[in-house]
Design an enzyme around this catalytic site. Structure first.
Site, PDB file in Angstrom:
ATOM      1  N   SER A 101       0.838  -1.195   0.000  1.00 38.37           N
ATOM      2  CA  SER A 101       0.000   0.000   0.000  1.00 38.37           C
ATOM      3  C   SER A 101       0.882   1.258   0.000  1.00 38.37           C
ATOM      4  O   SER A 101       1.714   1.435  -0.891  1.00 38.37           O
ATOM      5  CB  SER A 101      -0.946  -0.050   1.209  1.00 38.37           C
ATOM      6  N   ASP A 239      -9.132  -5.224  -4.948  1.00 39.81           N
ATOM      7  CA  ASP A 239      -8.373  -4.174  -4.263  1.00 39.81           C
ATOM      8  C   ASP A 239      -8.848  -2.785  -4.653  1.00 39.81           C
ATOM      9  O   ASP A 239      -9.201  -2.528  -5.815  1.00 39.81           O
ATOM     10  CB  ASP A 239      -6.895  -4.326  -4.627  1.00 39.81           C
ATOM     11  N   HIS A 266      -6.829  -6.109  -0.563  1.00 41.62           N
ATOM     12  CA  HIS A 266      -5.615  -5.304  -0.376  1.00 41.62           C
ATOM     13  C   HIS A 266      -4.503  -6.045   0.353  1.00 41.62           C
ATOM     14  O   HIS A 266      -3.386  -5.540   0.447  1.00 41.62           O
ATOM     15  CB  HIS A 266      -6.021  -4.053   0.430  1.00 41.62           C
TER      16      HIS A 266
END
Length: 290
Positions: A101, A239, A266
């Site tokens: 991320s 995601d 994610h």
């Protein structure tokens, strides 16, 4: 399994780190996301510590690290300097980089701007452009049920994001686009309880739906061909960091490998742990030389 921890001075304060395991493979430096969500939720990477040392740190302002009050610290440039300070202090002269991320964004910027002894780069569920990410989030929000969309929009406009209705709407978003394994594992709930909210609000904004902070114009999409490290890109079918965008990142990074996790959002290290470990082990072993 051996474990060592300590603190490191970095620009702006002091951060906490942990080194786990060991073995013949090069160390893996694990960079958490957020910005401001501490390392707890990526603790799954400790499963790889039977073959190599896995190194975690809580970035400044969250988790077990110092929490300075100076909001001017929360920039990409200082974060890159922090990452480099950690690498230098731990004498990582040959190592792999994993970033999830926001951690993937930081890893990309580091690979583009800093000369290091990194052997490979793993970009997990991330983006190369905040403006493009804003478009992704807007499209996904439009696919939520009307009541959830309305709750998000109304409460963000009114500044009532602590309301139960807004929190329920965000929970629906998170369980769809962040982590689809329910109930959430302890390491993920622990990370949210230790989050440095000020960092996220300063760098991103009040939420992913309103990115107005210092990172609002960040974009390295056109620079991706400059990345020369062997690179693995991990994407999730559901995601918020759209897999189509991550495929385009893969197309721009010469020789990179792309893996799509069909049952993940994610966090494939939590959602599809067996396949995640297999993909990671194969890639890391292949690039265990500098």
């Amino acid at each position: 399994m051996t474990e060592r921890s300590g603190t490191i001075p970095v620009p702006g304060g002091t951060v906490w780190f942990k080194r786990v395991g060991g073995g013949p493979g090069l160390p893996l430096l694990a960079i958490h996301g957020g910005p401001g969500l501490p390392h707890n939720y990526i603790r799954s990477l400790e499963r790889l510590a039977d073959e190599r040392e896995v190194v975690f740190w809580d970035q400044l302002g969250c988790g077990r690290s110092e929490r300075p009050s100076n909001v001017e610290l929360w920039t990409m440039e200082r974060s890159v300097a922090e990452m480099d300070a950690v690498i230098q202090a731990l004498e990582l002269n040959g190592f792999h980089i994993f970033g999830n991320s926001w951690g993937g964004m930081l890893a990309q910027q580091y690979a583009l701007d800093v000369t290091s002894q990194a052997a490979s780069l793993i970009i997990s569920n991330s983006i190369a452009s905040i403006p493009l990410f804003s478009d992704m989030v807007a499209r996904l929000k439009a696919q939520l049920d009307p009541a959830t969309q309305s709750a998000i929009d109304r409460h963000e406009a009114a500044g009532t994001t602590h309301s139960a209705e807004y929190q329920a709407a965000i929970r629906a978003w998170n369980e769809t686009y962040l982590c689809r394994r329910l109930p959430w594992p302890t390491e993920l709930t622990e990370a949210f309880s230790g989050m440095g909210a000020e960092i996220f609000e300063t760098m991103f904004g009040p939420s992913d739906f309103r990115i107005v902070g210092t990172m609002r114009s960040w974009d390295v999409f056109d620079r991706l061909p400059e990345i020369a490290l062997p690179t693995l890109i991990l994407a999730g079918r559901f995601d918020e960091c759209a897999p189509e965008h991550m495929w385009e990142m893969h197309q721009r990074i010469g020789g990179s490998q792309f893996e799509l996790f069909e049952s993940s959002a994610h966090m494939p290290f939590i959602e599809e742990p067996h396949r995640f470990d297999r993909v990671m082990r194969d890639f890391l072993r292949l690039h265990d030389t500098v």
